[in-house]
Design a protein around this motif. Structure first.
Motif, PDB file in Angstrom:
ATOM      1  N   THR C 116       6.474   2.544  -5.811  1.00  0.00           N
ATOM      2  CA  THR C 116       5.313   1.817  -5.224  1.00  0.00           C
ATOM      3  C   THR C 116       4.289   2.548  -4.587  1.00  0.00           C
ATOM      4  O   THR C 116       2.926   2.478  -4.573  1.00  0.00           O
ATOM      5  CB  THR C 116       6.006   0.651  -4.205  1.00  0.00           C
ATOM      6  N   LEU C 117       4.852   3.670  -3.708  1.00  0.00           N
ATOM      7  CA  LEU C 117       4.046   4.351  -2.933  1.00  0.00           C
ATOM      8  C   LEU C 117       3.008   5.326  -3.628  1.00  0.00           C
ATOM      9  O   LEU C 117       1.915   5.228  -3.310  1.00  0.00           O
ATOM     10  CB  LEU C 117       4.890   5.141  -1.839  1.00  0.00           C
ATOM     11  N   PHE C 118       3.434   5.953  -4.591  1.00  0.00           N
ATOM     12  CA  PHE C 118       2.657   6.700  -5.316  1.00  0.00           C
ATOM     13  C   PHE C 118       1.570   5.904  -6.198  1.00  0.00           C
ATOM     14  O   PHE C 118       0.459   6.384  -6.519  1.00  0.00           O
ATOM     15  CB  PHE C 118       3.487   7.287  -6.573  1.00  0.00           C
ATOM     16  N   PHE C 119       1.832   4.406  -6.300  1.00  0.00           N
ATOM     17  CA  PHE C 119       0.815   3.529  -6.862  1.00  0.00           C
ATOM     18  C   PHE C 119      -0.209   3.086  -5.820  1.00  0.00           C
ATOM     19  O   PHE C 119      -1.237   2.647  -6.412  1.00  0.00           O
ATOM     20  CB  PHE C 119       1.634   2.540  -7.476  1.00  0.00           C
ATOM     21  N   ILE C 120      -0.030   3.002  -4.526  1.00  0.00           N
ATOM     22  CA  ILE C 120      -0.972   2.473  -3.506  1.00  0.00           C
ATOM     23  C   ILE C 120      -2.571   2.889  -3.783  1.00  0.00           C
ATOM     24  O   ILE C 120      -3.342   1.982  -3.762  1.00  0.00           O
ATOM     25  CB  ILE C 120      -0.387   2.634  -2.263  1.00  0.00           C
ATOM     26  N   PRO C 121      -2.545   4.207  -3.930  1.00  0.00           N
ATOM     27  CA  PRO C 121      -4.138   4.592  -3.920  1.00  0.00           C
ATOM     28  C   PRO C 121      -4.906   3.922  -5.234  1.00  0.00           C
ATOM     29  O   PRO C 121      -5.977   3.416  -5.070  1.00  0.00           O
ATOM     30  CB  PRO C 121      -4.186   6.150  -4.195  1.00  0.00           C
ATOM     31  N   THR C 122      -4.034   3.596  -6.313  1.00  0.00           N
ATOM     32  CA  THR C 122      -4.660   3.083  -7.428  1.00  0.00           C
ATOM     33  C   THR C 122      -5.062   1.517  -7.207  1.00  0.00           C
ATOM     34  O   THR C 122      -5.846   1.109  -7.809  1.00  0.00           O
ATOM     35  CB  THR C 122      -3.732   3.054  -8.636  1.00  0.00           C
ATOM     36  N   ILE C 182      -0.537   6.082 -12.069  1.00  0.00           N
ATOM     37  CA  ILE C 182      -0.593   5.416 -13.436  1.00  0.00           C
ATOM     38  C   ILE C 182       0.308   6.280 -14.462  1.00  0.00           C
ATOM     39  O   ILE C 182       1.260   5.777 -14.944  1.00  0.00           O
ATOM     40  CB  ILE C 182      -2.179   5.591 -13.985  1.00  0.00           C
TER      41      ILE C 182
END
Lengths: 298, 452, 308
Positions: C116-122, C182
């Motif tokens: 989830t964290l890695f995706f937040i900026p997206t 992504i």
């Protein structure tokens, strides 16, 4: 069965023991190494966002004097200034109207089309499916010039309807991909039982298929929400009336307007960033499903 | 053809919705969820055009939309316009500025799509001319009778055709020179320089003492053309005379004088701040306004911001080569107001522009936005002393006024003189190009259409 | 089977309802996505002022773009920058994303959290991201330079967005920061999809981690790699917002960050002082972008399909 499972677990444990000291990931050093890397990356991801939020709570003087420090007191002055000077609620509502309307249209039209594409055999089915899927690879903005011309003749310039239409068109390919994938899993026997009961084809769709689509609907909606909410290109091209600006367009405009006041700028960026972020964290599961729907199919 | 598509589309969409929701379901279908969502969706759609037309609803009270590229002036312009509404209670002005880098694109599209503001701001010469040539603007000659008598001929020239049709009401002119921080100058006993050598020695003193000499950067290219080459440059390339010679094709840009100007300006590069290649205009503003730099080569239009920040700033004209040389001082027609031909409220717009053409408005503007000078021949009052001093220099002996080098005629086509000069200036001040290469590059671009 | 009977019977008369199911999506998609694309291409053969250029000039716009100074330089420069950007993003975003996906799919605690964290900026708007990083990289006030000074790398400081050598790299890194979620999501989903038995067997055979990645994970992930590459390619060649918000629409500094998106915008709409807008020429650029994207997508489809 059970024994098989036990055997597997046993193997796993054995495997674990065998390699526990060989420098592989399951060893302690491997664990530590993995965590260090993941934590560093997490910091890289979190820090800019964290910085934006904390800076928005500082006064201009604090920002320039002590850029790293935490805000000394919880100072909402920048937000008050921002909301006084700009009609931020209005921009937010505009974004909401556009996103919700577009997503509703996408849900309706792409579920209908997916039903036809996945449940009926007819001439051109394969071609049409490919025709829709091609939209996933084409950036719609390459047609901007003609899109502007169309909306000019339709007198929909400076009208949120133009954005709603464009985003609907943009979301249809992904909607169809996700819905048809889902519908193909629904056994045909269900449709047939509907036919036996004397329902029309639309009746079958509405009474039998739609109630089963729940999870797919959420996936399609969430998957489309983020690009639509965040789009900057089309509002930039199609909207110039201040009352009709969406959040990203207003962000760019206000960024230009208050460039010299960092406090307001950071409050602005935080206001634009936090709602989609919160939404995403809550709904990330569905977004990921939508994103990988394509991957599964290849 | 397009209309046909539109009609077909609207018809089909309507037909589809009717078809889908009437044919839906078996006879005994309960109130359908989809039908509900469809209802809420149509209501959402219906409300939108109403919002868009908000401003056009009221009959008696008129709200004029006024667009500009001066985003920083919102409060001041609103105060000025409030004065107008006092005099004409039925007309309200809504000020909708757009960031200057996107203004031209937004203006053109909005006019083309008939969604433009009623009153639009026009850049001088070719920028405004393009808008007029596309047929978006009313001619003002008869609408504002006092224009040709009360405005300076120089400023009118920037918004009129060769046969005398005027399409823009000169709004203000700007002056470029050098701002300095009085406190920092006093600390090192420095005084306003007259010659280039004095200027450089001031720079050296400041640098030796660890001060940031200039709030200057090269990230925004327009800064380099507008407030560097055409500000400090004219003293070395020969000011107005050379500008006109270039327009009349008597000289080329490869002329030695334009090279000399570049070379002289290069002497300032060592005094630019660290990392100047990454400093944009806003950072320059912040540096000077936060007293982080001693000097700022810039325009008079910043006076308002400087006054607001409370710093004690001074202003000196571009230094000349030798004592007693003529100072070429950049005072140029900057922006004008025009009326959108498609406006529904022509009368109200004319009333507003007539009011803008008065000395009363000029005085209001000059006081609200000190450093901007409505180019009227009639006297008007400026309260701000520094603003008065800046304009007084134009009337001094041995001072000749000049304009922006590339704005007139040389930028009516692509590649425009202005964008070419922008481009080479950035490379030149980033030390990627010699002065010879720079002028040759610009000339090469102009050769493709102007010097053909 | 009941169904096949119905299918057979209905061959006799035209099944209108299928059309009604398809029509709404077909019309919206065709009228507002496919037709505009081709109509915009048609515009590239016209010239003239305003939004609808009316004067037919054949390939005039293309000839201008390919041969006339300075348009030819701008075009090749944009192409080059786009290719550079693509390569850098492939590395910073996709290769590193692949690496993270492998780490995340190890049996460690908190994988869900990291995913989830890695995706937040997206989830953030590109322009918000661009603005944030342009402030962070500001040479006078920016945090980044102070951070470097703090850890003793002060000597390496350069105006990141003002130096033509670093500006595009900085932009590629920001793109990667924004979108790394992504590839991570794609690759983790694909790795999760690999049968545990296959990996188990390999581990029992004593295959090392690098061997596991090279011989098992990588070959099985080829289709996913293809998809991620296509997404990145299409995204980069139609990118605009990140450049807009970080270095401006004129490709500053010295056109080092001028990509197709900004070139298209400038040409079509005109920009600052006195830059003339030319919709026909813009349409020609859009057409070239379309062709490049088409060729690229077909290319990636080919290489990644063939070897599966």
């Amino acid at each position: 069965m059970n024994r098989n499972k036990d055997l597997k677990n046993y193997k796993h444990d054995l495997n674990y023991l065998n390699h526990s000291s060989s420098g592989r990931l399951r060893s302690n050093t491997g664990y530590v190494f993995t965590y260090i890397i993941l934590i560093i990356q997490s910091l890289v991801i979190i820090y800019p966002i964290f910085l934006t939020i904390t800076t928005s709570l500082k006064t201009n003087r604090q920002i320039f004097k002590n850029p790293f420090g935490m805000p000394t007191d919880f100072n909402l002055g920048n937000y008050i200034k921002l909301f006084e000077k700009a009609n931020y609620v209005k921009y937010f509502l505009n974004s909401l109207i556009v996103s919700v309307s577009a997503i509703l249209i996408i849900l309706i039209v792409s579920s209908l089309a997916s039903y036809a594409l996945s449940k009926y055999k007819f001439f051109g089915n394969k071609f049409l499916s490919l025709y829709f899927l091609a939209g996933l690879m084409i950036p719609i903005r390459l047609g901007t010039i003609n899109i502007m011309q169309i909306f000019q003749t339709m007198h929909l310039y400076n009208n949120l309807l133009s954005l709603i239409i464009i985003y609907s068109a943009m979301g249809i390919p992904a909607g169809i991909l996700i819905f048809s994938g889902f519908m193909k899993e629904i056994p045909d026997e269900l449709n047939d039982s509907g036919r036996v009961d004397g329902c029309s084809e639309f009746g079958i769709f509405r009474k039998i298929i739609v109630p089963l689509l729940g999870p797919a609907i959420v996936v399609v909606a969430v998957y489309n929400l983020i690009p639509i909410w965040n789009d900057f290109w089309f509002p930039m091209v199609l909207i110039n009336n201040e009352n009709l600006m969406t959040v990203p367009l207003a962000t760019a405009k206000l960024f230009g307007q208050y460039e010299t006041d960092y406090g307001i700028i950071f409050a602005l960026l935080t206001s634009a960033a936090v709602p989609p972020m919160v939404l995403f964290i809550t709904l990330s599961k569905y977004f990921v499903k939508g994103l990988t729907a394509g991957a599964v199919k290849g | 053809m397009k209309r046909k598509i539109t009609v077909t589309f609207v018809f089909c969409l309507a037909a589809i919705f009717v078809a889908v929701f009437s044919m839906l379901g078996c006879q005994s279908a309960p109130v359908s969820e989809t039908a509900e969502t469809a209802v809420s969706e149509t209501t959402a759609e219906e409300t939108i055009p109403a919002e868009a037309d908000e401003t056009t609803q009221a009959e008696e009270k008129v709200t004029l939309r006024y667009t500009s590229l001066r985003t920083e002036d919102v409060d001041a312009i609103n105060r000025i316009n409030a004065e107008f509404t006092k005099a004409y209670p039925n007309i309200e002005i809504k000020f909708e500025p757009i960031k200057n880098t996107e203004y031209d694109a937004a203006l053109k599209t909005s006019l083309e799509t008939k969604t433009g503001a009623d009153i639009v701001m026009l850049r001088s010469f070719d920028g405004g001319r393009q808008i007029y040539d596309s047929g978006y603007l009313l001619e003002l000659n008869d609408l504002i009778p006092n224009m040709s008598s009360d405005f300076t001929p120089n400023s009118l020239r920037a918004w009129s055709t060769d046969d005398g049709k005027i399409y823009g009401l000169p709004y203000f002119g700007s002056i470029d020179a050098v701002w300095y921080n009085k406190a920092i100058f006093a600390e090192y006993n420095l005084s306003e320089p007259e010659t280039w050598d004095e200027f450089l020695s001031i720079c050296q003193t400041l640098k030796d003492n660890g001060e940031t000499v200039f709030a200057h950067g090269t990230k925004d290219t327009w800064v380099l053309t507008e407030t560097l080459y055409c500000d400090l440059g004219p003293n070395f390339y020969g000011g107005e005379e050379s500008r006109l010679s270039l327009i009349n094709k008597e000289i080329k840009f490869t002329d030695q004088r334009f090279i000399d100007a570049f070379d002289k300006l290069a002497e300032l590069i060592p005094y630019f701040p660290k990392g100047y290649e990454g400093i944009d205009y806003v950072t320059m503003q912040q540096m000077f306004l936060n007293e982080q730099a001693a000097m700022w080569i810039g325009g008079s239009w910043e006076l308002g911001m400087i006054a607001e920040s409370g710093i004690d700033a001074g202003w000196f004209a571009p230094p000349v080569e030798n004592k007693g040389d003529t100072t070429h001082y950049a005072f140029y027609a900057d922006l004008a107001l025009g009326i959108n031909k498609d406006t529904q409220y022509k009368d109200a717009c004319v009333k507003y522009l007539q009011w803008v053409a008065t000395a009363e408005h000029a005085s209001l503007l000059a006081n609200e936005l000190p450093g901007m000078y409505p180019p009227l021949t009639v006297e008007y009052k400026i309260d701000n002393e520094l603003a008065q001093k800046i304009i007084d220099i134009t009337r001094m002996d041995n001072v000749k006024v000049t304009g922006q080098l590339m704005w007139e005629k040389l930028s009516s086509q692509e590649p425009s003189g202005n964008s070419l000069l922008d481009e080479v200036s950035q490379k030149f001040f980033n030390k990627k190009m010699t002065s010879n290469e720079a002028v040759e590059y610009v000339q090469k671009g102009l050769d493709t259409w102007y010097f053909k | 089977m009941n169904l096949s009977k119905i299918e057979k019977n209905s061959f006799k008369k035209f099944r209108w309802y299928i059309l009604w199911f398809l029509l709404p999506a077909l019309i919206i998609y065709t009228v507002f996505m496919i037709l505009p694309l081709f109509n915009s291409m048609r515009m590239s053969f016209y010239t003239g002022p305003g939004i609808v250029p009316k004067e037919f000039i054949g390939f005039g716009n293309y000839i201008k773009l390919f041969t006339q100074f300075p348009f030819n330089i701008r075009l090749s420069n944009a192409l080059l920058n786009n290719i550079k950007l693509f390569i850098m993003v492939m590395f910073f975003q996709n290769l590193i994303g692949f690496f993270f996906a492998i780490l995340i799919t190890r049996k460690i605690k908190g994988t869900k959290f990291f995913r989830t964290l890695f995706f937040i900026p997206t989830a953030l708007s590109v322009i918000v991201v661009g603005f944030i990083f342009s402030l962070i990289l500001n040479p006078v006030w920016g945090i980044f330079d102070r951070l470097l000074e703090f850890i003793g790398f002060g000597a390496y400081i350069t105006p990141w967005l003002g130096n033509p050598k670093t500006a595009l790299v900085a932009i590629a890194l920001v793109v990667a920061w924004h979108n790394i979620g992504i590839p991570v999501v794609f690759f983790t989903a694909a790795i999760d999809g690999i049968s545990e038995d296959v990996l188990e067997a390999a581990r029992i055979d004593g295959v090392s981690l690098s061997g596991e990645v090279r011989h098992i994970i990588f070959p099985l992930l080829k289709p996913t790699i293809g998809i991620v590459s296509i997404l990145t390619f299409v995204g980069n060649f139609s990118e605009f917002e990140i450049v807009y918000s970080m270095t401006g629409i004129s490709g500053s500094p010295e056109f080092a960050t001028d990509i197709f998106g900004s070139l298209f915008y400038r040409t079509t709409f005109g920009t600052t002082m006195n830059v003339v807008s030319d919709v026909g020429l813009g349409a020609a650029i859009a057409t070239i972008m379309f062709m490049i994207i088409l060729i690229g997508v077909l290319f990636f489809l080919r290489i990644f399909k063939r070897e599966v």
